[in-house]
Design a protein around this motif. Sequence first.
Motif, PDB file in Angstrom:
ATOM      1  N   LEU A  81      17.547  11.477   7.324  1.00 12.64           N
ATOM      2  CA  LEU A  81      18.071  12.108   8.532  1.00 12.64           C
ATOM      3  C   LEU A  81      16.983  12.348   9.566  1.00 12.64           C
ATOM      4  CD1 LEU A  81      20.496  14.753   6.960  1.00 12.64           C
ATOM      5  CD2 LEU A  81      21.109  12.597   8.064  1.00 12.64           C
ATOM      6  N   GLY A  82      15.757  12.589   9.118  1.00 12.31           N
ATOM      7  CA  GLY A  82      14.659  12.827  10.046  1.00 12.31           C
ATOM      8  C   GLY A  82      14.506  14.292  10.397  1.00 12.31           C
ATOM      9  N   ARG A  83      13.286  14.677  10.680  1.00 15.20           N
ATOM     10  CA  ARG A  83      12.960  16.065  10.993  1.00 15.20           C
ATOM     11  C   ARG A  83      13.013  16.279  12.505  1.00 15.20           C
ATOM     12  NH1 ARG A  83       9.957  20.130   8.343  1.00 15.20           N
ATOM     13  NH2 ARG A  83       8.775  21.508   9.731  1.00 15.20           N
ATOM     14  N   PRO A  84      13.718  17.304  12.971  1.00 13.31           N
ATOM     15  CA  PRO A  84      13.828  17.519  14.424  1.00 13.31           C
ATOM     16  C   PRO A  84      12.570  18.149  14.990  1.00 13.31           C
ATOM     17  CG  PRO A  84      14.904  19.302  13.257  1.00 13.31           C
ATOM     18  CD  PRO A  84      14.449  18.327  12.199  1.00 13.31           C
ATOM     19  N   ALA A  85      12.454  18.102  16.294  1.00 10.23           N
ATOM     20  CA  ALA A  85      11.369  18.821  16.961  1.00 10.23           C
ATOM     21  C   ALA A  85      11.549  20.319  16.749  1.00 10.23           C
ATOM     22  CB  ALA A  85      11.388  18.490  18.449  1.00 10.23           C
ATOM     23  N   SER A  86      10.490  21.066  16.911  1.00  7.68           N
ATOM     24  CA  SER A  86      10.562  22.516  16.770  1.00  7.68           C
ATOM     25  C   SER A  86      11.493  23.098  17.824  1.00  7.68           C
ATOM     26  CB  SER A  86       9.169  23.129  16.915  1.00  7.68           C
ATOM     27  OG  SER A  86       8.688  22.921  18.240  1.00  7.68           O
ATOM     28  N   ALA A  87      12.003  24.292  17.541  1.00  8.22           N
ATOM     29  CA  ALA A  87      12.867  24.951  18.517  1.00  8.22           C
ATOM     30  C   ALA A  87      12.117  25.201  19.818  1.00  8.22           C
ATOM     31  CB  ALA A  87      13.388  26.268  17.941  1.00  8.22           C
ATOM     32  N   SER A  88      10.861  25.592  19.722  1.00  7.86           N
ATOM     33  CA  SER A  88      10.087  25.849  20.943  1.00  7.86           C
ATOM     34  C   SER A  88       9.970  24.591  21.789  1.00  7.86           C
ATOM     35  CB  SER A  88       8.700  26.389  20.587  1.00  7.86           C
ATOM     36  OG  SER A  88       8.017  25.502  19.714  1.00  7.86           O
ATOM     37  N   SER A  89       9.772  23.437  21.155  1.00  7.31           N
ATOM     38  CA  SER A  89       9.686  22.178  21.903  1.00  7.31           C
ATOM     39  C   SER A  89      11.024  21.820  22.533  1.00  7.31           C
ATOM     40  CB  SER A  89       9.223  21.048  20.983  1.00  7.31           C
ATOM     41  OG  SER A  89       7.927  21.284  20.494  1.00  7.31           O
ATOM     42  N   GLN A  90      12.099  22.007  21.783  1.00  6.10           N
ATOM     43  CA  GLN A  90      13.424  21.705  22.315  1.00  6.10           C
ATOM     44  C   GLN A  90      13.770  22.606  23.499  1.00  6.10           C
ATOM     45  OE1 GLN A  90      16.637  21.015  19.343  1.00  6.10           O
ATOM     46  NE2 GLN A  90      15.043  21.277  17.815  1.00  6.10           N
ATOM     47  N   ILE A  91      13.426  23.876  23.383  1.00  2.00           N
ATOM     48  CA  ILE A  91      13.725  24.804  24.473  1.00  2.00           C
ATOM     49  C   ILE A  91      12.883  24.463  25.704  1.00  2.00           C
ATOM     50  CG2 ILE A  91      13.608  27.217  25.199  1.00  2.00           C
ATOM     51  CD1 ILE A  91      14.181  27.962  22.236  1.00  2.00           C
ATOM     52  N   ALA A  92      11.604  24.146  25.487  1.00  2.00           N
ATOM     53  CA  ALA A  92      10.738  23.775  26.612  1.00  2.00           C
ATOM     54  C   ALA A  92      11.269  22.537  27.322  1.00  2.00           C
ATOM     55  CB  ALA A  92       9.312  23.546  26.118  1.00  2.00           C
ATOM     56  N   ALA A  93      11.738  21.553  26.542  1.00  2.00           N
ATOM     57  CA  ALA A  93      12.290  20.334  27.140  1.00  2.00           C
ATOM     58  C   ALA A  93      13.551  20.648  27.934  1.00  2.00           C
ATOM     59  CB  ALA A  93      12.578  19.305  26.060  1.00  2.00           C
ATOM     60  N   TRP A  94      14.363  21.563  27.423  1.00  2.00           N
ATOM     61  CA  TRP A  94      15.591  21.951  28.127  1.00  2.00           C
ATOM     62  C   TRP A  94      15.258  22.676  29.423  1.00  2.00           C
ATOM     63  CZ3 TRP A  94      17.681  26.947  28.991  1.00  2.00           C
ATOM     64  CH2 TRP A  94      18.992  26.959  29.494  1.00  2.00           C
ATOM     65  N   ILE A  95      14.320  23.595  29.379  1.00  2.00           N
ATOM     66  CA  ILE A  95      13.916  24.315  30.586  1.00  2.00           C
ATOM     67  C   ILE A  95      13.408  23.338  31.642  1.00  2.00           C
ATOM     68  CG2 ILE A  95      12.194  25.916  31.516  1.00  2.00           C
ATOM     69  CD1 ILE A  95      12.412  27.505  28.898  1.00  2.00           C
ATOM     70  N   ALA A  96      12.682  22.305  31.198  1.00  2.00           N
ATOM     71  CA  ALA A  96      12.109  21.335  32.137  1.00  2.00           C
ATOM     72  C   ALA A  96      13.177  20.564  32.902  1.00  2.00           C
ATOM     73  CB  ALA A  96      11.197  20.371  31.391  1.00  2.00           C
ATOM     74  N   THR A  97      14.400  20.506  32.383  1.00  2.00           N
ATOM     75  CA  THR A  97      15.482  19.817  33.105  1.00  2.00           C
ATOM     76  C   THR A  97      16.059  20.667  34.233  1.00  2.00           C
ATOM     77  OG1 THR A  97      17.257  20.619  31.641  1.00  2.00           O
ATOM     78  CG2 THR A  97      16.090  18.600  30.966  1.00  2.00           C
ATOM     79  N   ASP A  98      15.620  21.926  34.325  1.00  2.00           N
ATOM     80  CA  ASP A  98      16.084  22.857  35.354  1.00  2.00           C
ATOM     81  C   ASP A  98      17.610  22.949  35.371  1.00  2.00           C
ATOM     82  OD1 ASP A  98      15.724  24.725  37.345  1.00  2.00           O
ATOM     83  OD2 ASP A  98      15.788  23.244  38.955  1.00  2.00           O
ATOM     84  N   PRO A  99      18.226  23.331  34.234  1.00  2.00           N
ATOM     85  CA  PRO A  99      19.698  23.400  34.172  1.00  2.00           C
ATOM     86  C   PRO A  99      20.244  24.476  35.100  1.00  2.00           C
ATOM     87  CG  PRO A  99      18.712  24.387  32.229  1.00  2.00           C
ATOM     88  CD  PRO A  99      17.595  23.739  32.966  1.00  2.00           C
ATOM     89  N   ALA A 100      21.439  24.261  35.580  1.00  2.00           N
ATOM     90  CA  ALA A 100      22.051  25.190  36.526  1.00  2.00           C
ATOM     91  C   ALA A 100      22.254  26.579  35.932  1.00  2.00           C
ATOM     92  CB  ALA A 100      23.390  24.629  37.008  1.00  2.00           C
TER      93      ALA A 100
END
Length: 327
Positions: A166-185
């Motif tokens: 299945l593979g190991r996901p990125a850390s939660a901190s990395s996922q959140i940082a990537a989400w913030i970088a998209t500047d969601p509404a």
Amino acid sequence: MTLQMLWEQDEPDGVLRDRFGLADLDAASAWVSGMLERHWGIAVAACDRIVMSDRNALAWVRSAAGEHLLLKWSVAPERFARLGSVAALAAWLGTRGLPVSAPIPARDGRVQVEDDGVSAGLQRVVSGTWLDVGDLRQVRSAGSALARLHAAMRSWPERAHVEATLGRPASASSQIAAWIATDPASLTPRARTVLQDLLDAAPPEPDERQVVHGDFRAANVLMAGDEVTGVLDLEEIRVDSTVGELARSAVLLGTMFREWAPVSTAVHGALLEGYQTVRGLTEAELAWWRIQVLWYALALVPPGDDPHGWGAAADELVAAEARPGTR
């Protein structure tokens, strides 16, 4: 017999024909009966309902012996290996006394059968009613069941092999940082400040990862009173932190098939409380649970129309987590 779609708005007769190669309801009923007779040695009295989603289908069947059974099959070959792992996991969890719908072995012992471009498994229908998130006693019981499920999955003999697949996901901190970088509404200036404050104050993120359910919410939890009778649909198993799944489940707990509405912070707390009756979280885990609950709540706010109130629910969480003076 009834034929319907689970999520999609497509016309079901056309889906049955075009995706599954079955001309009509009579052909579908005959195909289901043939599968059960050929692989499980079960005579079918009636096929009552077929529900389809994407390239997956479920048929509710009554056997000649009076059993209520559920045949689940897929015509998506890229999912066959995963479905085999899911069936093996469900069978093993059943031997451990977990409230899952364990597969019925075929006559040759297989718990997931591949036949002519189809992967199929047979289960007994689990009795119960859908989890009522308005009943906090049921929610606490669901939290306890999730903790027991996580503990059992941690000791599954095939865990290492499946996790590697299945593979190991990125850390939660990395996922959140990537989400913030998209500047969601949904990430208003205040929400951004509150989320960043929580991240800045957080202890090191726990590194624990394992196989988890992947879709633990009301649509997949059956109850009898305060007792969990069935945790359904293991098909979405994935590798994640148990705290991450607990947070995501808290936010999504009230979602059903076509009704996706948020739940209150009281429901979040009740699920956590129930979980901790089985396994208490460390201070670090609790901190990351709060962070991920807020993140998922913000991420689920839809762009444009918001008929179910996800934005208001996220705003409530932001206000609850805001430091005094935060605007």
